[in-house]
Design an enzyme around this catalytic site. Structure first.
Site, PDB file in Angstrom:
ATOM      1  CG  ASN A  45     -53.934 -78.834  80.638  1.00 50.69           C
ATOM      2  OD1 ASN A  45     -54.665 -79.033  81.617  1.00 50.69           O
ATOM      3  ND2 ASN A  45     -52.656 -79.173  80.617  1.00 50.69           N
ATOM      4  CG  HIS A  83     -49.074 -81.782  80.775  1.00 49.56           C
ATOM      5  ND1 HIS A  83     -48.190 -81.025  81.506  1.00 49.56           N
ATOM      6  CD2 HIS A  83     -49.676 -80.940  79.908  1.00 49.56           C
ATOM      7  CE1 HIS A  83     -48.263 -79.765  81.091  1.00 49.56           C
ATOM      8  NE2 HIS A  83     -49.158 -79.686  80.124  1.00 49.56           N
ATOM      9  CD  GLU A  92     -47.830 -78.300  83.880  1.00 50.36           C
ATOM     10  OE1 GLU A  92     -48.997 -78.601  84.175  1.00 50.36           O
ATOM     11  OE2 GLU A  92     -47.545 -77.298  83.187  1.00 50.36           O
ATOM     12  CD  GLU A 130     -48.525 -79.246  76.072  1.00 54.09           C
ATOM     13  OE1 GLU A 130     -49.362 -78.357  75.873  1.00 54.09           O
ATOM     14  OE2 GLU A 130     -48.371 -79.788  77.182  1.00 54.09           O
TER      15      GLU A 130
HETATM   16  P1  13P Z   1     -49.503 -72.700  78.467  1.00 56.85           P
HETATM   17  O1  13P Z   1     -50.404 -72.498  77.259  1.00 56.85           O
HETATM   18  O2  13P Z   1     -50.000 -72.021  79.693  1.00 56.85           O
HETATM   19  O3  13P Z   1     -48.088 -72.412  78.124  1.00 56.85           O
HETATM   20  O4  13P Z   1     -49.581 -74.269  78.798  1.00 56.85           O
HETATM   21  C1  13P Z   1     -49.392 -75.179  77.796  1.00 56.85           C
HETATM   22  C2  13P Z   1     -49.722 -76.527  78.320  1.00 56.85           C
HETATM   23  O5  13P Z   1     -49.009 -77.075  79.127  1.00 56.85           O
HETATM   24  C3  13P Z   1     -50.956 -77.141  77.853  1.00 56.85           C
HETATM   25  O6  13P Z   1     -51.031 -78.477  78.234  1.00 56.85           O
END
Ligand code: 13P
Length: 253
Positions: free
Chosen positions: A11, A96, A98, A167
């Protein structure tokens, strides 16, 4: 036990540029050979066409980072599933953390996005995960089950066609990875929830994401219910991403 093929998805988040993308895909193609696992890169929407061309004829699948919950129309700034499909997009991230955190995406919106993707022939990678406060309050299981339940509810007939990514929010971009045991425990819960909804639960890939890197990938991927990884930061560096792909390879029977 027969193992299914693992899936390693990068990602890129809001990173990249024309030159950097070309260099990264070039290096991945050089180093990839014929991978034993599935490989995908989720790129910013403006670069879908560029990366579609760059990955053509390779083992790298194209993924998008988001999709509209609507089919078409007056939704300024959004991209529909059909538009993503036009560029050969095979996977799309939905929900996600975010997007949930900064764009107010609710469980219902995430479920609708998954539905749009499936209808367009794109595999949604449904992201679930708890915050640190939720984990510390003992709510991890309840939170991820609620997030996944919304997707199952309106996609019951197609649920065998999704990918799920666990996640934990506290592990994203923090360098603080869930231990293999912590991740496996949540994956087992998710597998159980899927098994109650479909006979195909065993073949639904469950990815782990959150500070996965070249050093910790093998241990995480060796867990029985961890079928792959969703990799943020480490997917921007070809050698690191290739090492994670190699780790997935070694975890296969
Ligand atoms: P990181 O691997 O940078 O912690 O991010 C994980 C993520 O949000 C993948 O979608």
């Amino acid at each position: 036990m027969t193992q299914k093929k693992k899936l390693i998805a990068g990602n890129w988040k809001m990173n990249g540029g024309l030159q950097a993308n070309a260099a990264l895909i070039h290096a991945l193609r050089e180093g990839l050979g014929a991978p034993a696992c599935g490989v995908a890169v989720a790129v910013p929407a403006p670069y879908l066409a560029q990366v579609q061309a760059l990955v053509a004829g390779s083992a790298i699948a194209l993924a998008a980072q988001d999709v509209s919950q609507h089919e078409a129309g007056a939704f300024t700034g959004e991209a529909s599933a059909a538009m993503l499909r036009d560029f050969g997009t095979r996977y799309v991230l939905v929900g996600h953390s975010e997007r949930r955190q900064y764009h107010g995406e609710t469980d219902a919106v995430v479920a609708a996005k998954a539905q749009r993707a499936l209808a367009a022939g794109i595999t949604p990678i449904v992201c679930v995960g708890e915050t640190l406060e939720q984990r510390e309050a003992g709510q991890t299981e309840e939170v991820v089950k609620r997030q996944l339940a919304a997707v199952i509810e309106i996609n019951r007939d197609r649920i065998g066609d999704i990918v799920v990514a666990y996640e934990p929010v506290w592990a994203i971009g923090t360098g603080r990875t869930a231990t293999p045991e912590q991740a496996q425990a949540v994956h087992a819960v998710l597998r159980g929830q899927l098994a109650a909804a479909t006979e195909q639960a065993a073949r639904i890939p469950l990815l782990y994401g959150g500070s996965m890197n070249a050093t910790n990938a093998a241990e995480l991927l060796a867990q029985p219910d961890i079928d792959g990884g969703l990799v943020g930061g480490a997917s921007l560096k070809a050698p690191d991403f290739l090492q994670i792909i190699a780790a997935a390879h070694h975890c296969q029977a």
